[in-house]
Write a protein that holds these residues in place. Structure first.
Motif, PDB file in Angstrom:
ATOM      1  N   LEU A 123       0.834  -1.203   0.000  1.00  0.00           N
ATOM      2  CA  LEU A 123       0.000   0.000   0.000  1.00  0.00           C
ATOM      3  C   LEU A 123       0.866   1.250   0.000  1.00  0.00           C
ATOM      4  O   LEU A 123       1.725   1.424   0.870  1.00  0.00           O
ATOM      5  N   MET A 124       0.641   2.103  -1.000  1.00  0.00           N
ATOM      6  CA  MET A 124       1.277   3.418  -1.049  1.00  0.00           C
ATOM      7  C   MET A 124       0.222   4.405  -1.540  1.00  0.00           C
ATOM      8  O   MET A 124      -0.255   4.291  -2.664  1.00  0.00           O
ATOM      9  N   PRO A 125      -0.177   5.349  -0.708  1.00  0.00           N
ATOM     10  CA  PRO A 125      -1.239   6.281  -1.114  1.00  0.00           C
ATOM     11  C   PRO A 125      -0.783   7.217  -2.216  1.00  0.00           C
ATOM     12  O   PRO A 125       0.403   7.529  -2.336  1.00  0.00           O
ATOM     13  N   GLU A 126      -1.723   7.671  -3.037  1.00  0.00           N
ATOM     14  CA  GLU A 126      -1.406   8.666  -4.065  1.00  0.00           C
ATOM     15  C   GLU A 126      -1.003   9.984  -3.416  1.00  0.00           C
ATOM     16  O   GLU A 126      -0.147  10.708  -3.927  1.00  0.00           O
ATOM     17  N   ASP A 127      -1.644  10.299  -2.303  1.00  0.00           N
ATOM     18  CA  ASP A 127      -1.326  11.492  -1.523  1.00  0.00           C
ATOM     19  C   ASP A 127      -0.233  11.111  -0.531  1.00  0.00           C
ATOM     20  O   ASP A 127      -0.478  10.390   0.436  1.00  0.00           O
ATOM     21  N   PHE A 128       0.998  11.575  -0.783  1.00  0.00           N
ATOM     22  CA  PHE A 128       2.143  11.160   0.033  1.00  0.00           C
ATOM     23  C   PHE A 128       2.185  11.889   1.378  1.00  0.00           C
ATOM     24  O   PHE A 128       3.138  12.604   1.705  1.00  0.00           O
ATOM     25  N   THR A 129       1.146  11.704   2.176  1.00  0.00           N
ATOM     26  CA  THR A 129       1.080  12.282   3.517  1.00  0.00           C
ATOM     27  C   THR A 129       0.492  11.243   4.460  1.00  0.00           C
ATOM     28  O   THR A 129      -0.098  10.240   4.024  1.00  0.00           O
ATOM     29  N   ALA A 130       0.633  11.504   5.763  1.00  0.00           N
ATOM     30  CA  ALA A 130       0.006  10.621   6.752  1.00  0.00           C
ATOM     31  C   ALA A 130      -1.498  10.563   6.526  1.00  0.00           C
ATOM     32  O   ALA A 130      -2.117   9.493   6.615  1.00  0.00           O
ATOM     33  N   GLU A 131      -2.083  11.723   6.204  1.00  0.00           N
ATOM     34  CA  GLU A 131      -3.521  11.773   5.967  1.00  0.00           C
ATOM     35  C   GLU A 131      -3.931  10.908   4.774  1.00  0.00           C
ATOM     36  O   GLU A 131      -4.977  10.254   4.799  1.00  0.00           O
ATOM     37  N   GLY A 132      -3.090  10.921   3.732  1.00  0.00           N
ATOM     38  CA  GLY A 132      -3.364  10.090   2.567  1.00  0.00           C
ATOM     39  C   GLY A 132      -3.344   8.609   2.910  1.00  0.00           C
ATOM     40  O   GLY A 132      -4.191   7.837   2.426  1.00  0.00           O
ATOM     41  N   LEU A 133      -2.408   8.207   3.742  1.00  0.00           N
ATOM     42  CA  LEU A 133      -2.315   6.801   4.147  1.00  0.00           C
ATOM     43  C   LEU A 133      -3.492   6.407   5.036  1.00  0.00           C
ATOM     44  O   LEU A 133      -4.069   5.322   4.882  1.00  0.00           O
ATOM     45  N   ILE A 134      -3.859   7.294   5.948  1.00  0.00           N
ATOM     46  CA  ILE A 134      -5.002   7.034   6.826  1.00  0.00           C
ATOM     47  C   ILE A 134      -6.263   6.801   5.995  1.00  0.00           C
ATOM     48  O   ILE A 134      -7.045   5.876   6.258  1.00  0.00           O
ATOM     49  N   GLU A 135      -6.450   7.626   4.972  1.00  0.00           N
ATOM     50  CA  GLU A 135      -7.623   7.504   4.108  1.00  0.00           C
ATOM     51  C   GLU A 135      -7.658   6.148   3.415  1.00  0.00           C
ATOM     52  O   GLU A 135      -8.728   5.527   3.279  1.00  0.00           O
ATOM     53  N   GLU A 136      -6.495   5.672   2.979  1.00  0.00           N
ATOM     54  CA  GLU A 136      -6.425   4.366   2.314  1.00  0.00           C
ATOM     55  C   GLU A 136      -6.758   3.237   3.283  1.00  0.00           C
ATOM     56  O   GLU A 136      -7.434   2.269   2.919  1.00  0.00           O
ATOM     57  N   PHE A 137      -6.282   3.350   4.529  1.00  0.00           N
ATOM     58  CA  PHE A 137      -6.597   2.333   5.538  1.00  0.00           C
ATOM     59  C   PHE A 137      -8.104   2.310   5.804  1.00  0.00           C
ATOM     60  O   PHE A 137      -8.702   1.244   5.977  1.00  0.00           O
ATOM     61  N   LYS A 138      -8.710   3.495   5.834  1.00  0.00           N
ATOM     62  CA  LYS A 138     -10.164   3.579   6.057  1.00  0.00           C
ATOM     63  C   LYS A 138     -10.922   2.953   4.888  1.00  0.00           C
ATOM     64  O   LYS A 138     -11.882   2.189   5.087  1.00  0.00           O
ATOM     65  N   LYS A 139     -10.503   3.271   3.664  1.00  0.00           N
ATOM     66  CA  LYS A 139     -11.167   2.733   2.468  1.00  0.00           C
ATOM     67  C   LYS A 139     -11.136   1.207   2.452  1.00  0.00           C
ATOM     68  O   LYS A 139     -12.094   0.555   2.035  1.00  0.00           O
ATOM     69  N   LEU A 199      -9.295   3.425  14.476  1.00  0.00           N
ATOM     70  CA  LEU A 199      -9.923   2.408  13.636  1.00  0.00           C
ATOM     71  C   LEU A 199      -9.968   1.051  14.335  1.00  0.00           C
ATOM     72  O   LEU A 199     -10.483   0.079  13.772  1.00  0.00           O
ATOM     73  N   GLY A 200      -9.412   0.989  15.547  1.00  0.00           N
ATOM     74  CA  GLY A 200      -9.427  -0.261  16.304  1.00  0.00           C
ATOM     75  C   GLY A 200      -8.172  -1.089  16.171  1.00  0.00           C
ATOM     76  O   GLY A 200      -8.134  -2.261  16.552  1.00  0.00           O
ATOM     77  N   ASN A 201      -7.117  -0.480  15.634  1.00  0.00           N
ATOM     78  CA  ASN A 201      -5.850  -1.191  15.482  1.00  0.00           C
ATOM     79  C   ASN A 201      -4.962  -0.995  16.706  1.00  0.00           C
ATOM     80  O   ASN A 201      -5.051   0.015  17.398  1.00  0.00           O
ATOM     81  N   GLU A 202      -4.101  -1.973  16.938  1.00  0.00           N
ATOM     82  CA  GLU A 202      -3.076  -1.835  17.979  1.00  0.00           C
ATOM     83  C   GLU A 202      -1.818  -1.286  17.319  1.00  0.00           C
ATOM     84  O   GLU A 202      -1.326  -1.857  16.335  1.00  0.00           O
ATOM     85  N   ILE A 203      -1.308  -0.177  17.831  1.00  0.00           N
ATOM     86  CA  ILE A 203      -0.148   0.475  17.226  1.00  0.00           C
ATOM     87  C   ILE A 203       1.095   0.239  18.080  1.00  0.00           C
ATOM     88  O   ILE A 203       1.088   0.479  19.287  1.00  0.00           O
ATOM     89  N   ILE A 204       2.141  -0.245  17.434  1.00  0.00           N
ATOM     90  CA  ILE A 204       3.447  -0.355  18.084  1.00  0.00           C
ATOM     91  C   ILE A 204       4.316   0.760  17.517  1.00  0.00           C
ATOM     92  O   ILE A 204       4.818   0.666  16.394  1.00  0.00           O
TER      93      ILE A 204
END
Length: 254
Positions: A104-120, A147-152
């Motif tokens: 996974l690599m978002p088109e929008d190269f930002t944290a927000e872009g990646l978050i959106e892809e995880f949500k989708k 989103l309910g994930n465990e973050i390390i």
């Protein structure tokens, strides 16, 4: 017509490509890093490595993360079996060079872009490792946790104040003497650290708006420039090559 002089403020170990692009496009690069990066082996990084087999995903947000992991835990990346998300082409290419597949690599190269892809994709209830610098914005781990994930979260490198202040002071002098045609910033800290060294912030902000072209890599860095009241532009795709291409196209129109 003289060649345009372009100031590059990104860390020295990541500035080589930017300098090459400036030369290829007919400019003269002036390197004055306003940020230094240092790989560190922290307890949090050790914990991430120890929990390797628990990971469903790992996120690399910069090439320096990969450099740090290879330095301190050379077998870690080779033996990962989880999915990989990255921010940015350069990070993705280095991951692939190290034998990983980018899932996974978002088109929008930002944290927000990646978050959106995880949500989708409805990625939830997963264990996600995020090795990065401690000074990074908290939005990525916070939103993925919602989103309910465990973050390390693991500190893989430090973002340091520039080691060579003289180079930055020399750049400031060149700006005041109208010897710089454009300046580039590739992260919020490159801007913040630059202004930590600047004495007359109002004067330099005005010069950056009126006497040279200020270009940044994307909207996150742009917000910091806006805080200082600096006119700026940034490309549609948040990469160094796209930033430089926009810079020279804009200079050509001036």
């Amino acid at each position: 017509m003289s060649k345009p002089v372009v100031a590059i403020t990104r860390p020295k170990d990541r500035a080589k490509k930017a300098c090459e692009i400036v030369k290829e496009l007919g400019g003269v690069p002036v390197l004055a890093p306003t940020l230094d990066l240092e790989p560190v082996n922290t307890e949090s990084l050790k914990n991430l490595v120890e929990r390797k087999d628990d990971l469903d995903w790992i996120i690399f947000t910069s090439p320096t993360t990969i450099v740090s992991l290879n330095k301190f835990y050379p077998d870690f990346i080779k033996t990962l079996s989880c999915k990989l998300a990255v921010i940015g082409n350069k990070t993705g290419k280095l991951a692939e060079k190290n034998g990983m597949t980018v899932d996974l690599m978002p088109e929008d190269f930002t944290a927000e872009g990646l978050i959106e892809e995880f949500k989708k994709r409805g990625i939830t209830d997963k264990v996600i490792g995020i090795p990065r610098t401690a000074s990074a914005r908290p939005v990525l781990p916070e939103e993925l946790e919602k989103l309910g994930n465990e973050i390390i979260l693991a500190e893989a490198y430090k973002s340091l104040f520039p080691m060579d202040e003289d180079a930055v002071k020399d750049l400031i002098s060149k700006i005041e003497n109208r010897e710089i045609d454009a300046i580039t910033f590739t992260s919020p800290l490159t801007v913040e650290n630059f202004f930590e060294i600047v004495d007359d912030k109002q004067k330099i902000s005005k010069l950056l708006s009126e006497n040279l072209l200020t270009v940044c890599i994307g909207p996150i860095t742009a917000k910091v420039l806006e805080k200082y009241g600096i006119d700026h532009i940034y490309p549609d795709t948040y990469t160094v090559p796209d930033m430089m291409e926009l810079l020279f196209k804009t200079l050509d129109r001036c």
